[in-house]
Design a protein around this motif. Sequence first.
Motif, mmCIF file in Angstrom:
data_model
loop_
_atom_site.group_PDB
_atom_site.id
_atom_site.type_symbol
_atom_site.label_atom_id
_atom_site.label_comp_id
_atom_site.label_asym_id
_atom_site.label_seq_id
_atom_site.Cartn_x
_atom_site.Cartn_y
_atom_site.Cartn_z
ATOM 1 N N ARG A 212 -1.184 -5.828 -1.396
ATOM 2 C CA ARG A 212 -0.620 -4.784 -0.522
ATOM 3 C C ARG A 212 -1.016 -5.041 0.920
ATOM 4 O O ARG A 212 -1.938 -5.790 1.205
ATOM 5 N N VAL A 213 -0.312 -4.326 1.813
ATOM 6 C CA VAL A 213 -0.678 -4.381 3.233
ATOM 7 C C VAL A 213 -1.366 -3.070 3.585
ATOM 8 O O VAL A 213 -0.768 -1.995 3.480
ATOM 9 N N LYS B 157 4.356 -10.125 3.311
ATOM 10 C CA LYS B 157 4.254 -8.910 2.472
ATOM 11 C C LYS B 157 5.108 -9.087 1.202
ATOM 12 O O LYS B 157 4.656 -8.765 0.100
ATOM 13 N N ARG C 155 3.663 -10.891 -1.518
ATOM 14 C CA ARG C 155 2.516 -10.177 -2.106
ATOM 15 C C ARG C 155 1.165 -10.664 -1.552
ATOM 16 O O ARG C 155 0.151 -10.700 -2.255
ATOM 17 N N LEU D 33 5.333 -2.702 7.886
ATOM 18 C CA LEU D 33 4.439 -3.520 7.077
ATOM 19 C C LEU D 33 3.538 -2.727 6.129
ATOM 20 O O LEU D 33 3.243 -3.170 5.023
ATOM 21 N N ASP E 111 1.570 -0.508 3.523
ATOM 22 C CA ASP E 111 1.689 0.230 2.262
ATOM 23 C C ASP E 111 0.716 1.411 2.314
ATOM 24 O O ASP E 111 1.069 2.539 2.046
#
Lengths: 242, 332
Positions: free
Chosen positions: A33-34, A183, A186, A202, A204
């Motif tokens: 995740r970001v 992103k 992954r 971007l 999450d």
Amino acid sequence: MAEIPLLELAGVHTHIGRYHILHGVDLAVPEGRVSMLLGRNGAGKTTALRTILGLWRASYGMIHFAGAEITAHATPDIARLGIAYVPENMGVFASLTVAENFRLADWRGDLRPTRLDAVMAAFPVLAQKWRARAGTLSGGQKQMLAIGRAIAAEHRLLIIDEPSKGLAPGMVAQLTEALIGLKQARTTILLVEQNFAMAQALGDHVAVMEDGRIVYRGDMAALAKDIPLQTRLLGLSLASHQ
Amino acid sequence: MTPIARQPLSLGGRDPLPYLVLPALMVLALAAMKFSAWLTLTVAGLAVGCMLFLAAIGLTLIFGLMDVLNFAHGGFVTLGAFIVAAVFAALPASGGGAAAALGVVALALAAAAVAGGGLGLVFERLLIRRVAGAPLRQILITVGGGIILQQMLIVLFGAEPLALPRPEALRGGFIIAGAAVERYRLMVCLLGLVVYAATHLALNRTRLGLLIRAAVENREMVEALGFRAERLFRLVFAAGTALAAIGGVVWALYAGMVTADLGADIIILIFIVVIIGGLGSVSGCFLASLLLGLANNYVGFLAPKLALGTDIALMLIVLLWRPRGLLPMDGA
């Protein structure tokens, strides 16, 4: 079952000289995740990133990466676990060529041609400037070099400090596109950013820092929708940071 | 094919002006004297320059990478001088032929490098590491360390000067175009060129050199990329002190005598070279050494009364023209 974070900070305090900068930071960065780290200037975001890398020592608290405690590790040992870092000043070696900067991307000296070609596809200008000294590049090109160098080698976590700072809007859009590509692949990213468009595109998850503490954590989408919350946490709405 | 596999490393552009100073000085001197005198003085000046370079390169390398001005550097030069005296005492080089003599000199150079590098590692571990980033403490501790090193050498080798006659094969010379050229001076020029070329190639054409150049610019980022900068620093410190000891061998053979003050006697000259060249610059150090060697010889011949002030005058002129030295570190 709860997700085990790739990176976790628990009650981290950092002193720089006689200044107490971080006051018990708790932060979790899930894999794939970001995660955005937001906050006003001076909130402690850069100190938090530098403490993770061991560039400044945590006075108290624990930092775990991929299940191993790294709190007291030296910076090279932390990097070797698979953490790539792009600092606020980009950290490119100005006196070296773009090619030489890339030769330092992997400490094992095991840079895979396919990865390098992928970086060049994302940032074609770097291939054109391959033999130029990095110091002669524009700000945006330096940022591309810094990020390109970080992703050219295999890493488990990418930590980037304000990549859009001081860049022209066109360059920010290009950079955002490249980071969206990461992103989608992954890549786990911990990103400090002030630019709303980039943060929204971007992020999450998001954590907001104030006076060396995490004062909010949640989904980026939820924060993006909540203007009063943005105003309370960041002083201004994120939209005004574009 | 990736761009990395495709293209060689680039050294980038260079400002050519400082490189023209040396030929300009030589041409000016040639216009002021006979060719035979000029040739003799030029070969002798280049040899002294190369000796200065060998003694100074370690200091500039250590400063360039570690930001440490090692005032004990002269002590490592003296160490090299005593090592060659010890090797010559154990294996007299005068009796055999040229090959045997050169072999003993080579052995002395190797022994000095090993002793200088080894002691440098100990010195770095015991003293330098404790004062990283504290310039005033560095000055105090390296001056103190230098005094201790000098006194230890006196305890080991005695306070009396040791005679060090050059092997027969390295004495005398030959006449070229009416000018006398000493064999030893030619050998020193060759050694200086080899060390310069090797250092330049190591810094600019190897991965280790690339790492050193990167660490000079941004140590923190080198560590964040996973490289152990501290080990690099230790290696460079040891290389710097090994080169100082090699410089000591060459100076001692030139002087024909070893004293415990040898390093202290030339340390000011070494600092002048490093400052004129640009702190941390290998090419600058080489250029400045040759310039100083030649200028001293030409001025000593043309205006002997001015010879004593040549070094300081040259430093002033260069610094007024280029305050960071002839070739500052980014041009190393």
